[in-house]
Structures are given as C-alpha cells and as structure tokens.
Design a protein around this motif. Structure first.
Motif, mmCIF file in Angstrom:
data_model
loop_
_atom_site.group_PDB
_atom_site.id
_atom_site.type_symbol
_atom_site.label_atom_id
_atom_site.label_comp_id
_atom_site.label_asym_id
_atom_site.label_seq_id
_atom_site.Cartn_x
_atom_site.Cartn_y
_atom_site.Cartn_z
ATOM 1 N N TYR A 194 0.819 -1.223 0.000
ATOM 2 C CA TYR A 194 0.000 0.000 0.000
ATOM 3 C C TYR A 194 0.852 1.272 0.000
ATOM 4 C CZ TYR A 194 -4.468 2.335 1.332
ATOM 5 O OH TYR A 194 -5.626 3.077 1.370
ATOM 6 N N GLN A 234 -0.164 5.085 -0.882
ATOM 7 C CA GLN A 234 -1.595 5.334 -0.717
ATOM 8 C C GLN A 234 -1.991 5.597 0.743
ATOM 9 O OE1 GLN A 234 -2.573 2.058 -4.246
ATOM 10 N NE2 GLN A 234 -4.159 2.480 -2.748
ATOM 11 N N GLY A 293 -10.571 -0.786 -6.089
ATOM 12 C CA GLY A 293 -9.623 -0.101 -6.964
ATOM 13 C C GLY A 293 -10.217 0.231 -8.315
ATOM 14 N N GLU A 352 -10.260 3.684 -4.882
ATOM 15 C CA GLU A 352 -8.854 4.072 -4.719
ATOM 16 C C GLU A 352 -8.184 3.956 -6.091
ATOM 17 O OE1 GLU A 352 -7.000 3.122 -0.629
ATOM 18 O OE2 GLU A 352 -8.168 1.340 -1.126
ATOM 19 N N ASN A 374 -5.459 4.151 -8.239
ATOM 20 C CA ASN A 374 -3.996 4.284 -8.326
ATOM 21 C C ASN A 374 -3.523 4.184 -9.776
ATOM 22 O OD1 ASN A 374 -3.935 1.498 -8.909
ATOM 23 N ND2 ASN A 374 -3.554 0.953 -6.770
ATOM 24 N N THR A 431 -4.885 8.523 -6.304
ATOM 25 C CA THR A 431 -3.710 8.141 -5.525
ATOM 26 C C THR A 431 -2.706 7.396 -6.402
ATOM 27 O OG1 THR A 431 -3.025 7.053 -3.457
ATOM 28 C CG2 THR A 431 -4.828 6.026 -4.679
ATOM 29 N N TYR A 432 -1.733 6.748 -5.792
ATOM 30 C CA TYR A 432 -0.678 6.092 -6.578
ATOM 31 C C TYR A 432 0.035 5.070 -5.708
ATOM 32 C CZ TYR A 432 2.788 5.871 -10.357
ATOM 33 O OH TYR A 432 3.565 5.462 -11.411
ATOM 34 N N ARG A 433 0.317 3.899 -6.270
ATOM 35 C CA ARG A 433 1.087 2.898 -5.526
ATOM 36 C C ARG A 433 2.519 2.868 -6.054
ATOM 37 N NH1 ARG A 433 1.244 -1.169 -9.359
ATOM 38 N NH2 ARG A 433 -0.704 -1.677 -10.434
#
Length: 389
Positions: A92, A95, A195, A223, A225, A285-287
C-alpha cells in the motif's frame, strides 16, 4: 496519464498561520485551517470547502501513522523476498493518506470493507503491528489466526470486515453492512473500498443500484492508483471519471495523496450518506510498488513516472512540509519519529517470527457451525476419520 506539478507554496498555504507551538498542551488546544492542495471535483452535489480544520497534534499523528505504515510495507517487501511471507502480497506504500485521512473523519463504529491491499487499513482501524506481521507470516497470533494471510486481514471489534481476494466482491458485502446499519438505526455508515481495476465490475453497479433505491448509508471509495494490475486506466475504462460512474448517485473526486483532503471528503460523505444515501468518492492516488510482489511495477510505467509522483505528491512529504513550515516540529524531530517507527516495526517482526504456527486442528475451525458433530471421512468416503467440534 500525466500529473501537473504542485508547488510547495500551494501545498503549504495556510489560512491562519501566526503561531508557534512549544508544548503538548498548546498542541492540544491550537487550531489550524489549511487549504487542500487542489479543489474537489463534484458530480450531482456541492463540493465541501477546501479549508480543512486541523491541529498540530493531528498533523503529527498523520506523520507518525503514515511513517509507520510506510515502514511496515517496506519491511513486508523484504520478508516476502526472504520467503517468510508466502502467497499473494499487495503493498500500500504511496496510498497511506487514504487510510489515515478516512480514519480521521469517522469513528470505530463506522464499518470499513476493502480488497486485498488491506494491511494499512487494518493498522488504521487500531490493529497492531504484531497482529499484522504474524498474519503475513501465518502465525497463530495473527489477526486472522494465521489462516488468512495478506489478503484477509480482519478486526471485528473495530468493524473492519477485511480483506477480500475476489475483485469487486467486497462492494455488495459493504452495501449489505450498510443495510444492516440502516435497519438497526445505528447512525453509522460503511466505507466500501475498491480499486480502479474493480470499477468495471457488474456487481458494483447492481449493489449501487439497490443501495440508491433504499438510501443506504454506504460510501463507495474508488482508490484510483491508475493501474488495474498492469493495465493503465485509459486502456481498461472508456470513462475513467470514476466519481461520475454512479450516474444518479452523487460523486466527488479527491486528491488521495493529501490526508487533509481525504479527511474533509470522508466527513462530507458520511454526513451525506446518513441523510441521502450512497455517494462515490474517487481517491486520486498512486502505488509505488507493483500490483503485487510478483509484479516489478516497471514494465508498464516508467521509473521517471514513479519518481515524479514521489517528488511532487508523496503524502508523507506533504505533511512533513506542513509541520516544518508551521514550526510544529524540526527536521530532527521528524527523523527521530521515523527512527522510532523503524524500531517498532523491527520489534514486531521479531515477535512475529517467535510466534508459533497454528495448530493442525485449526484447519477445521471457522469452516462449519459448531455443535453439529460434522463427520470427516477419508478419500474413500468409508472410514470416519474424525468429528468436528
């Protein structure tokens, strides 16, 4: 996919900033109002204010919690490579602001259900490092007794229902939790996280439809990503404006790398859901890691893209800059916190390694209802090998 650089001045812009804090008592009573990095984008609703109320204590707590989460995930990477963690493992890091900001806006009576990238969400719900690492390593003291592993964290006393390995399957379950909450008149809500890769699942739209019909207090949190496994969002979705995907359901796009923006959005969403029913939050967001530990994460995106997000949007660095600019903490204070978090993680790993594996009898628990004296046969179905408790 492109990201526009966010200048440090826009990140740090306070609405009230004439203060310096020297004691914990002052930290407790002090009040700050800070503007989110970018505006919210709304669908069928008025967006919340960009001005977020916070305090020095909250900002320090954000930093500590995200630093701990980041360190936990980096350690999990090493444990996986050392073959101490087996099976699937989805990290994670990058994030963390979503988990931390969401918890700041809700209570432990509000329910959360998520997919398999669940370690930090579990920690945010009050889970311990020992429970997390023990579960990852299949030990008895893990949060799911060592039988769930990375994808199936669980914490019933904090209304955290996992941890689900089937893409999108947690969303209908989350809507069911919200149905129970409305039926019981609890005044609580459910956050169902998924996601961008799960956003095209048919079951998501079926669950959203009935939730809207019944005005259930559920918040669907995408979320985003930007990669479903190794597939960029633009290759998988004709419309990647996931906050608009509810059509008749309101939505809000949020900078998911800004813990304060996440907090403001989740507070707004909870109030909306209790009064009006479902709402969708898209967390941009971004992983940093690949989809899972089997994915190097660099074959479908460039290293420059990853480092660019780290430099411009990292959620921990954003809070670090706020703490320094408002003279709440010094560079040394923050480095000391990071060292402390590293020590906590190392101690938890040592404890988890020393913990026993589950007893063989655990293979038969939590499968059948107790008291039915279910018989276990051999492969030939002739010889009774045992009776389950």
């Amino acid at each position: 996919m492109s990201y526009s650089p966010i200048s440090s001045s826009s990140i740090l812009k306070p609405l009230s900033s004439s203060f310096r804090f020297l004691s914990s008592a002052a930290h407790d009573s002090a009040h700050l109002t800070i503007q989110t990095s970018i505006p919210f984008t709304a669908h069928k609703c008025e967006p919340p204010s960009r001005s977020v109320d916070t305090s020095p204590n909250e900002l320090l707590a954000f930093f500590r919690e995200m630093a701990l989460m980041r360190r936990m995930e980096i350690a999990a990477d090493s444990l996986y490579k050392a073959k101490l963690i087996r099976g699937f493992c989805h990290l994670y890091d990058g994030q963390e602001a979503v988990a931390v900001g969401m918890e700041a806006a809700i209570t432990k009576k509000d329910a959360i259900i998520t997919a398999y990238r669940d370690h930090c969400t579990f920690l945010g719900r009050g889970g311990t490092l020992l429970e997390a690492f023990a579960e990852l390593m299949g030990r008895q003291v893990g949060c799911s007794k060592g039988k769930g592993g990375s994808m199936h964290f669980y914490k019933k006393d904090a209304v955290f229902y996992g941890g689900h390995g089937i893409v999108g399957a947690q969303v209908p379950l989350g809507c069911g939790l919200a149905f129970a909450q409305k039926y019981s008149k609890e005044g609580t809500v459910t956050f169902a996280l998924y996601g961008d890769g799960a956003a095209n699942q048919g079951q998501l739209f079926e669950a959203l439809n009935i939730s809207a019909l019944w005005d259930l207090p559920v918040i669907l949190v995408c979320e985003n990503n930007h990669y479903g496994m190794g597939t960029a969002e633009w290759r998988a979705a004709k419309s990647s404006a996931y906050y608009k995907r509810g059509d008749y359901v309101p939505g809000l796009k949020v900078d998911g790398m800004d813990a304060l923006a996440v907090k403001q959005a989740c507070k707004f969403a909870k109030e909306h859901a209790l009064k009006n029913g479902p709402i969708i939050l898209e967390m941009d967001t971004y992983r940093y890691h690949g989809h899972s530990m089997s994915d190097p994460g660099s074959t479908y995106r460039t290293r420059d893209e990853i480092s660019g997000v780290r430099q411009e949007r990292d959620p921990i660095e954003r809070i670090r800059k706020l703490l320094l600019s408002h003279e709440i903490a010094t560079e040394k204070d923050l480095k000391d916190i990071e060292k402390e978090m590293r020590k906590k993680v190392d101690e938890a790993i040592a404890q988890a390694k020393a913990s026993p594996m589950p007893d063989a009898s655990e293979l038969f628990t939590n499968v059948y209802v107790k008291g039915f004296e279910t018989e276990v046969f051999g492969a030939d179905r002739k010889e009774v090998r045992g009776v389950l408790p």
